[in-house]
Motif scaffolding. Structure first.
Motif, PDB file in Angstrom:
ATOM      1  N   ASN A   1     -18.306   5.484   2.316  1.00 33.90           N
ATOM      2  CA  ASN A   1     -17.760   4.390   3.327  1.00 33.90           C
ATOM      3  C   ASN A   1     -17.735   3.054   2.707  1.00 33.90           C
ATOM      4  O   ASN A   1     -18.916   2.463   2.768  1.00 33.90           O
ATOM      5  CB  ASN A   1     -18.377   4.793   4.588  1.00 33.90           C
ATOM      6  CG  ASN A   1     -17.725   4.273   5.745  1.00 33.90           C
ATOM      7  OD1 ASN A   1     -17.197   3.113   5.563  1.00 33.90           O
ATOM      8  ND2 ASN A   1     -17.989   4.754   6.674  1.00 33.90           N
TER       9      ASN A   1
ATOM     10  N   SER B   1     -16.435  12.047  -5.812  1.00 33.37           N
ATOM     11  CA  SER B   1     -17.482  11.539  -5.032  1.00 33.37           C
ATOM     12  C   SER B   1     -17.794  10.329  -4.572  1.00 33.37           C
ATOM     13  O   SER B   1     -17.887  10.265  -3.263  1.00 33.37           O
ATOM     14  CB  SER B   1     -19.265  11.732  -5.872  1.00 33.37           C
ATOM     15  OG  SER B   1     -19.198  13.263  -6.464  1.00 33.37           O
TER      16      SER B   1
ATOM     17  N   LEU C   1     -25.043  14.767   6.766  1.00 32.12           N
ATOM     18  CA  LEU C   1     -24.409  15.762   7.877  1.00 32.12           C
ATOM     19  C   LEU C   1     -23.107  16.525   7.139  1.00 32.12           C
ATOM     20  O   LEU C   1     -22.667  17.613   7.363  1.00 32.12           O
ATOM     21  CB  LEU C   1     -23.979  14.962   8.925  1.00 32.12           C
ATOM     22  CG  LEU C   1     -24.978  14.779  10.068  1.00 32.12           C
ATOM     23  CD1 LEU C   1     -24.432  13.904  11.159  1.00 32.12           C
ATOM     24  CD2 LEU C   1     -25.573  16.022  10.662  1.00 32.12           C
ATOM     25  N   GLN C   2     -22.674  15.699   6.229  1.00 30.40           N
ATOM     26  CA  GLN C   2     -21.434  16.226   5.238  1.00 30.40           C
ATOM     27  C   GLN C   2     -21.887  17.262   4.119  1.00 30.40           C
ATOM     28  O   GLN C   2     -21.240  17.815   3.412  1.00 30.40           O
ATOM     29  CB  GLN C   2     -20.537  15.149   4.723  1.00 30.40           C
ATOM     30  CG  GLN C   2     -19.745  14.330   5.717  1.00 30.40           C
ATOM     31  CD  GLN C   2     -18.953  13.024   5.272  1.00 30.40           C
ATOM     32  OE1 GLN C   2     -19.499  12.647   4.037  1.00 30.40           O
ATOM     33  NE2 GLN C   2     -18.320  12.546   5.683  1.00 30.40           N
TER      34      GLN C   2
ATOM     35  N   GLU D   1     -24.505  10.226   7.785  1.00 30.68           N
ATOM     36  CA  GLU D   1     -23.192  10.623   7.716  1.00 30.68           C
ATOM     37  C   GLU D   1     -23.171  11.495   6.438  1.00 30.68           C
ATOM     38  O   GLU D   1     -22.427  12.570   6.482  1.00 30.68           O
ATOM     39  CB  GLU D   1     -22.169   9.586   7.549  1.00 30.68           C
ATOM     40  CG  GLU D   1     -20.680   9.686   7.583  1.00 30.68           C
ATOM     41  CD  GLU D   1     -19.858   8.446   7.464  1.00 30.68           C
ATOM     42  OE1 GLU D   1     -19.583   7.820   8.493  1.00 30.68           O
ATOM     43  OE2 GLU D   1     -19.483   8.311   6.149  1.00 30.68           O
ATOM     44  N   LYS D   2     -23.663  10.957   5.423  1.00 31.03           N
ATOM     45  CA  LYS D   2     -23.541  11.715   4.103  1.00 31.03           C
ATOM     46  C   LYS D   2     -24.393  13.131   4.297  1.00 31.03           C
ATOM     47  O   LYS D   2     -23.961  14.024   3.796  1.00 31.03           O
ATOM     48  CB  LYS D   2     -24.138  10.981   2.868  1.00 31.03           C
ATOM     49  CG  LYS D   2     -23.389   9.718   2.540  1.00 31.03           C
ATOM     50  CD  LYS D   2     -22.100  10.353   1.785  1.00 31.03           C
ATOM     51  CE  LYS D   2     -20.787   9.636   2.028  1.00 31.03           C
ATOM     52  NZ  LYS D   2     -20.563   9.033   3.156  1.00 31.03           N
TER      53      LYS D   2
ATOM     54  N   LEU E   1     -23.866  16.257   1.909  1.00 36.28           N
ATOM     55  CA  LEU E   1     -24.050  14.978   0.649  1.00 36.28           C
ATOM     56  C   LEU E   1     -25.261  14.660   0.530  1.00 36.28           C
ATOM     57  O   LEU E   1     -25.594  13.529   0.714  1.00 36.28           O
ATOM     58  CB  LEU E   1     -22.829  14.140   0.551  1.00 36.28           C
ATOM     59  CG  LEU E   1     -21.192  14.749   0.520  1.00 36.28           C
ATOM     60  CD1 LEU E   1     -20.471  13.582   0.828  1.00 36.28           C
ATOM     61  CD2 LEU E   1     -20.893  15.286  -0.664  1.00 36.28           C
TER      62      LEU E   1
ATOM     63  N   TYR F   1     -24.352  11.825  -6.590  1.00 30.62           N
ATOM     64  CA  TYR F   1     -25.247  11.596  -5.236  1.00 30.62           C
ATOM     65  C   TYR F   1     -26.690  11.368  -5.615  1.00 30.62           C
ATOM     66  O   TYR F   1     -27.358  10.591  -4.747  1.00 30.62           O
ATOM     67  CB  TYR F   1     -24.988  12.716  -4.119  1.00 30.62           C
ATOM     68  CG  TYR F   1     -23.920  12.232  -3.487  1.00 30.62           C
ATOM     69  CD1 TYR F   1     -23.767  11.215  -2.563  1.00 30.62           C
ATOM     70  CD2 TYR F   1     -22.400  12.702  -3.932  1.00 30.62           C
ATOM     71  CE1 TYR F   1     -22.591  10.760  -1.765  1.00 30.62           C
ATOM     72  CE2 TYR F   1     -21.114  12.431  -3.052  1.00 30.62           C
ATOM     73  CZ  TYR F   1     -21.316  11.356  -2.156  1.00 30.62           C
ATOM     74  OH  TYR F   1     -20.389  10.990  -1.445  1.00 30.62           O
TER      75      TYR F   1
ATOM     76  N   ALA G   1     -15.820   9.680  -1.232  1.00 26.59           N
ATOM     77  CA  ALA G   1     -16.256  10.230  -0.015  1.00 26.59           C
ATOM     78  C   ALA G   1     -17.219   9.017   0.868  1.00 26.59           C
ATOM     79  O   ALA G   1     -17.673   9.168   1.816  1.00 26.59           O
ATOM     80  CB  ALA G   1     -17.199  11.507  -0.056  1.00 26.59           C
TER      81      ALA G   1
END
Lengths: 97, 198
Positions: free
Chosen positions: B61, B56, B121-122, B118-119, B124, B132, B59
């Protein structure tokens, strides 16, 4: 402006920013594909460096260096206890470490 | 008999000076300890599902995290300089420095927004897995501290215009600065645990 740059806090900021970039490099690029033990040592080093940064912030930015000794020792105790707990859990509770 | 108080300068005893007042330090050290327990919880539960946590984390950034560290460090520097300027009664300079500190805080919030976006949309989200859950809980709680700190900095900015006239002005300034540095300090520990720990 010159007096701002000459301020001792500017040197502290430079050290903090430098250590941040170094930790970032250590924690991301360095050691990919290296043996597990290398990762464990690198992570331990990254945690220790973060605690050095914490002490710099407490003593120089938060002015603990000019505070009564009791506050200095409480802050130092927080750093030591947090360091022992985090590194202890990381190194001894994590399987394979 | 008391000497006329020079309120812009901190009262100093032979034992030293507590920035702000004792109460702010009780709060700050208490808050730091609550966060420390959450950090310990993270490292403890991480050990039970190491593979999941490492996967995890991969992924995340790291660049967002590192930029945010530099933004908070810089905002702290602006607050130190602003406090120094306010104590020297350089009010206009103090206001500019506090405004810069506020903008760094806003930059942190903006980076966080793009990172969360970003997360999400993935896929997550906080319910994706245990890592998470920790990630959103720790960073969300910290972000709340940043937002509160920005409101406080707003007041520091407004009050800097009038300068330090009373002991309460001085305590407000030092207490606010102490709180803002704590927000920086917490991120300094949070960043390596969530983003860098291998």
């Amino acid at each position: 402006m010159i007096s701002l740059l000459r301020h001792p806090a500017t040197i502290v900021w430079l050290i903090l920013a430098g250590v941040t970039v170094f930790s970032w490099w250590l924690g991301t690029d360095h050691g990919s594909g290296a043996p597990l033990q290398a990762h464990v040592n690198i992570t331990t080093g990254v945690i220790l460096l973060s605690l050095v940064k914490v002490r710099l912030i407490l003593f120089h930015f938060m002015e603990v260096r000019e505070a009564p000794w009791q506050l200095k020792r409480v802050c130092d105790a927080w750093i030591v206890v947090v360091g022992l707990v985090l590194i202890g859990l990381y190194r001894f509770a994590t399987p394979g470490n | 008999m008391t000497a006329p108080a020079v309120v812009s300068e901190a009262p100093k005893t032979s034992n030293g000076h507590i920035p702000g007042e004792t109460g702010i330090w009780v709060f700050v050290l208490g808050d730091m300890t609550v966060f420390a327990m959450l950090f310990a919880g993270f490292v403890f539960y991480r050990a039970e599902q190491l593979g999941l946590y490492l996967e995890s984390q991969a992924a995340l950034n790291q660049t967002f995290g590192a930029i945010n560290t530099l933004l908070l460090l810089s905002s702290s520097w602006f607050v130190v300089m602003g406090t120094d300027a306010a104590r020297r009664d350089a009010r206009a300079l103090a206001q500019r420095l506090f405004a810069a500190a506020f903008l760094c805080g806003a930059g942190f919030g903006l980076v966080k927004f793009f990172e969360y976006r970003e997360k999400v949309l993935q896929g997550l989200t906080p319910v994706a897995n245990e890592f998470y859950s920790f990630y959103y809980m720790l960073t969300g709680l910290h972000l709340l501290h940043v937002l509160i700190g920005m409101i406080v900095l707003g007041f520091v900015f407004l009050r800097a215009r009038a300068g330090i006239r009373t002991a309460s002005d001085r305590m407000f300034l030092e207490g606010s600065a102490t709180y803002w540095h704590m927000v920086d300090l917490l991120w300094i520990v949070l960043f390596p645990l969530l983003y860098l720990m291998k």
